[in-house]
Design an enzyme around this catalytic site. Structure first.
Site, PDB file in Angstrom:
ATOM      1  N   SER B 121       0.742  -1.297  -0.024  1.00 18.83           N
ATOM      2  CA  SER B 121      -0.188   0.030   0.021  1.00 18.83           C
ATOM      3  C   SER B 121       0.687   1.488   0.014  1.00 18.83           C
ATOM      4  O   SER B 121       0.459   2.267  -0.737  1.00 18.83           O
ATOM      5  CB  SER B 121      -0.914   0.051   1.360  1.00 18.83           C
ATOM      6  OG  SER B 121      -0.017  -0.280   2.237  1.00 18.83           O
ATOM      7  N   ARG B 125       0.492   4.132  -2.828  1.00 23.98           N
ATOM      8  CA  ARG B 125      -0.046   5.514  -2.626  1.00 23.98           C
ATOM      9  C   ARG B 125       1.072   6.470  -3.114  1.00 23.98           C
ATOM     10  O   ARG B 125       0.725   7.655  -3.333  1.00 23.98           O
ATOM     11  CB  ARG B 125      -0.032   5.603  -1.104  1.00 23.98           C
ATOM     12  CG  ARG B 125      -1.432   4.863  -0.753  1.00 23.98           C
ATOM     13  CD  ARG B 125      -1.406   4.897   0.933  1.00 23.98           C
ATOM     14  NE  ARG B 125      -2.593   3.921   1.125  1.00 23.98           N
ATOM     15  CZ  ARG B 125      -2.589   3.166   2.384  1.00 23.98           C
ATOM     16  NH1 ARG B 125      -1.840   3.569   3.317  1.00 23.98           N
ATOM     17  NH2 ARG B 125      -3.430   2.273   2.624  1.00 23.98           N
ATOM     18  N   THR B 145       7.634 -12.050 -12.987  1.00 28.35           N
ATOM     19  CA  THR B 145       7.908 -10.532 -13.867  1.00 28.35           C
ATOM     20  C   THR B 145       7.092  -9.539 -13.242  1.00 28.35           C
ATOM     21  O   THR B 145       5.729  -9.771 -13.019  1.00 28.35           O
ATOM     22  CB  THR B 145       7.679 -10.993 -15.218  1.00 28.35           C
ATOM     23  OG1 THR B 145       8.678 -11.733 -15.700  1.00 28.35           O
ATOM     24  CG2 THR B 145       7.863  -9.354 -16.031  1.00 28.35           C
ATOM     25  N   LEU B 146       7.637  -8.495 -13.032  1.00 31.09           N
ATOM     26  CA  LEU B 146       6.794  -7.375 -12.408  1.00 31.09           C
ATOM     27  C   LEU B 146       6.423  -6.295 -13.343  1.00 31.09           C
ATOM     28  O   LEU B 146       7.479  -5.831 -14.032  1.00 31.09           O
ATOM     29  CB  LEU B 146       7.539  -6.518 -10.974  1.00 31.09           C
ATOM     30  CG  LEU B 146       7.575  -7.589  -9.921  1.00 31.09           C
ATOM     31  CD1 LEU B 146       8.544  -7.081  -8.589  1.00 31.09           C
ATOM     32  CD2 LEU B 146       6.255  -8.184  -9.408  1.00 31.09           C
ATOM     33  N   GLU B 147       5.352  -5.706 -13.489  1.00 37.16           N
ATOM     34  CA  GLU B 147       5.239  -4.630 -14.562  1.00 37.16           C
ATOM     35  C   GLU B 147       5.191  -3.486 -13.794  1.00 37.16           C
ATOM     36  O   GLU B 147       4.191  -3.188 -13.002  1.00 37.16           O
ATOM     37  CB  GLU B 147       4.059  -4.821 -15.325  1.00 37.16           C
ATOM     38  CG  GLU B 147       3.838  -6.219 -16.108  1.00 37.16           C
ATOM     39  CD  GLU B 147       3.343  -7.443 -15.355  1.00 37.16           C
ATOM     40  OE1 GLU B 147       2.382  -7.098 -14.276  1.00 37.16           O
ATOM     41  OE2 GLU B 147       3.312  -8.415 -15.530  1.00 37.16           O
TER      42      GLU B 147
END
Lengths: 470, 209
Positions: B121, B125, B145-147
């Site tokens: 979070s 934010r 894999t992170l976008e």
């Protein structure tokens, strides 16, 4: 060249300085920080020193023919240093930009740190297109080059030399074939090059150099050379014979020292890595399609392999049952057969016989040197099987977890990871392939295996460092 | 409810695993490794995941449009490039920019759990989106894999090792272990899946002459 006047040479220095400074900046932007950080600092320091010393002479020399002549001399010295930077140093920066996607340098540096003593070392990996592994060690390169410079104000030179002294005492470039940059298995052979570096720094070879050449073999060599000369129509009198002896003695000693250094690097690499070094060395010989032939720097591969097998034997690999015992037995048989048929002649025979006389003391010394880190069969038996099990489940073997109730997580030792990788590749490939869809090729599976190993080495190192902080 | 019954009771499928169950199963059959700070990383129903060292950046000037149907492997190689960022270094993600990264943690799920990747979070934010394809299927192996996209208005420094995301793990109907094509250990983008259905549609509804 007399056709070149002082101004042309002096301008050439300035132009070249500017060009080199730009090139260094270009390389710096593409290198993964901190690759070659200290090396770049050294090159920059050197470029600044060249600029400074050159400018001093330009400012202080009187005009007229005598002054011009001196400017020419000073400019030529500067240009030769700059040419050296361009052709000898910058190619390393260029090659260093091509790296694997994993951070291996911290692990390799740590391995060297175990042995380096007081020396400080900056290490870089430099892939190249020639199918060889090698090491270039530059001891205090900046200091050596600055010493060549002629300063009008010695204080400034002293200040530059002091700055150079703060750089690592050794800058070492380990080269490896570009095609292997994604193969953790094959890159294990880099340990041989790191062992060379340790040998350079600690000068292990020095007390191990035999005091004299094998008399019988050397006598035979001289007789053969004399006979050949006589057959060619030369009259071999005592004077000529003395010259032949002196020349051949020098060549043989050089060969003995080179071969000795190779044996030392082989034994250290094997002691540190265990069977993973033998397997990766065999793979290197296969990929390079090498024949069983010596050269002036290296003994014949079969002889080296025989030494490695004997050393594995002394590390209990033929007594204690490990996952690769059968493979080692098979290699032992093949190597013994080929080593017997390896025939040396002339200088090589002298080198071989001479080394034989010193082999026992050499091995005793090296075993003592490696005693705390030798990857014995007992360590293999304890550490490798859990790592193999993880790989066979398709897990990057970053850490092993002990049984409940404690369930302590321990980073997998790098050596165990490499040996487990080789065990899976040599013995457990069928089991590993069950993880994959049927149309995934074996080569693709090996690529995945290598990624798992690289990931384990990189993340395992992070875990070890983390555990130091808590 | 006892953990064994959680596994077998179909009514409990889809239940988010509690901290206690997560800790227990991390010793048994769920792999999230390295778990540097188990005490802080494992929460009620989720495990914090961190940024790895490998990134794929786009060279948008090399591609005029990303057409899912026409995109070739060569196009992909042309418009993407890899970057390795060591732990002490950072990558700046400017507002509106998009890069692929991967988890530092290697993950292996048994065949009776699935998961979802969410931004933590605090990072969410700050405007950092870490995953759009968030579902992790049962039996998954590899680094995720992170976008990564910066939805905010100020640049965000991406530093390997930062705990930017969380992996919510829940029980699912046990499936057979799927055979793998690959076990990714860094970010991957091989292109878009072949869309046979679209091709058929196009054949049946040709452009008017």
């Amino acid at each position: 060249m007399d056709s070149l006047d002082a101004k042309t040479l002096s301008d050439a220095v300035k132009q070249k300085l500017f060009g080199l400074q730009q090139l260094v900046t270009d390389f710096e932007t593409v290198l993964i920080h901190p690759t070659c950080e200290q090396f770049i600092k050294g090159i920059r320091l050197l470029l600044e020193a060249v600029e400074e010393s050159h400018q001093q002479w330009l400012d202080e020399l009187p005009s007229g023919p005598e002054g011009e002549e001196h400017v020419k001399t000073v400019s030529k010295i500067c240009l030769s240093i700059l040419a050296n930077i361009h052709s000898e140093f910058l190619p390393y920066l260029d090659s260093s930009a091509q790296q694997t996607s994993y951070l291996l340098l911290p692990t390799l540096t740590k391995a060297v740190d175990t042995f380096r003593g007081d020396a400080t070392v900056e290490l870089a990996l430099v892939p190249q297109f020639e199918y060889t592994y090698g090491i270039a060690g530059l001891p205090q390169f900046a200091k050596l080059e600055i010493n060549k410079l002629d300063y009008t104000d010695e204080k400034k030179k002293t200040a530059r030399l002091a700055a150079a002294a703060a750089l690592p005492s050794w800058t070492a470039f380990v080269s490896y074939p570009m095609v292997e940059k994604n193969s953790a298995l094959n890159l294990a052979v880099v340990s041989h090059e790191l062992a060379h570096l340790v040998d350079f720094i600690k000068e292990l070879y020095k007390p191990l150099v035999p005091q004299k050449l094998d008399e019988e073999a050397f006598k035979k060599l001289i007789e053969e050379a004399s006979t050949a000369l006589e057959a060619a129509g030369f009259q071999v009198g005592p004077q000529l014979k003395d010259r032949i002896e002196a020349e051949y003695y020098k060549d043989c000693v050089q060969m003995v020292v080179s071969w000795l250094k190779e044996v030392i690097a082989d034994i250290i690499a094997l002691r540190v890595l265990g069977p993973a070094y033998l397997f990766s060395f065999l793979e290197f010989l296969a990929h390079g399609a090498f024949e069983n032939q010596h050269d002036s720097e290296h003994p014949a591969p079969a002889r080296r392999l025989k030494l490695l097998i004997d050393e594995l034997s002394s590390m209990n690999y033929f007594k204690v049952d490990t996952g690769v015992t059968k493979q080692l037995q098979a290699i032992k048989t093949r190597v013994s057969d080929e080593a017997k048929t390896t025939v040396y002649q002339q200088h090589a025979l002298v080198a071989d016989k001479t080394l034989e006389t010193t082999l026992d003391s050499l091995l005793t010394n090296l075993r003592k040197f490696c005693s705390s880190i030798s990857y014995t069969a007992e360590r293999y038996r304890d550490e490798v099987p859990p790592v193999v099990r993880l790989i066979q489940q398709g897990i990057a073997p970053i850490e092993t977890c002990s049984a409940e109730p404690k369930a302590v997580r321990t980073p997998s030792p790098v050596v165990a990871v490499l040996n487990a990788g080789w065990e899976v590749y040599k013995v457990g490939a069928d089991e590993f392939s069950k993880l994959f869809e049927e149309d995934v090729s074996k080569s693709q599976q090996v690529v995945t295996l290598n990624h798992l190993l690289f990931k384990a080495i990189e993340a395992g190192e992070l875990l070890r460092e983390w555990q130091k902080t808590v | 409810m006892a953990e064994d019954s959680l596994r077998s009771d179909p009514r409990q499928q889809g239940a988010v695993l509690s901290r206690d169950v997560l800790l227990k199963r991390l010793r048994e059959d769920i792999v999230v490794s390295p778990l540097l700070d188990e005490g802080k990383q494992v929460g009620e129903g989720s495990i914090d995941i961190s940024l790895g060292t490998q990134f794929i950046l786009n060279r948008s000037s090399e591609l005029s449009t990303l057409d899912p149907i026409e995109l070739t492997a060569r196009d992909i190689r042309k418009f993407q490039h890899s970057r390795v960022v060591p732990y002490h270094d950072s990558l700046t993600l400017h507002p509106g920019s998009f890069v692929l990264g991967s988890t530092l943690e290697f993950i292996k799920f048994p065949t009776d759990v699935c998961g979802f990747v969410l931004s933590r979070s605090s990072y969410g934010r700050a405007g950092l989106l870490i995953a759009t394809a968030t579902y992790v299927q049962p039996g998954w192996h590899g680094c995720l894999t992170l976008e990564l996209e910066n939805l905010g208005e100020v640049p965000i420094m991406l530093r390997p090792g930062l705990r930017v995301g969380q992996l919510v793990i829940m029980t699912s109907v046990r499936i057979e272990q799927p055979r793998l094509r690959d076990i990714p250990c860094g970010p991957t983008f091989r292109g878009l899946a072949e869309d046979e259905r679209w091709k058929k549609l196009r054949q049946n509804f040709p452009r008017a002459k």
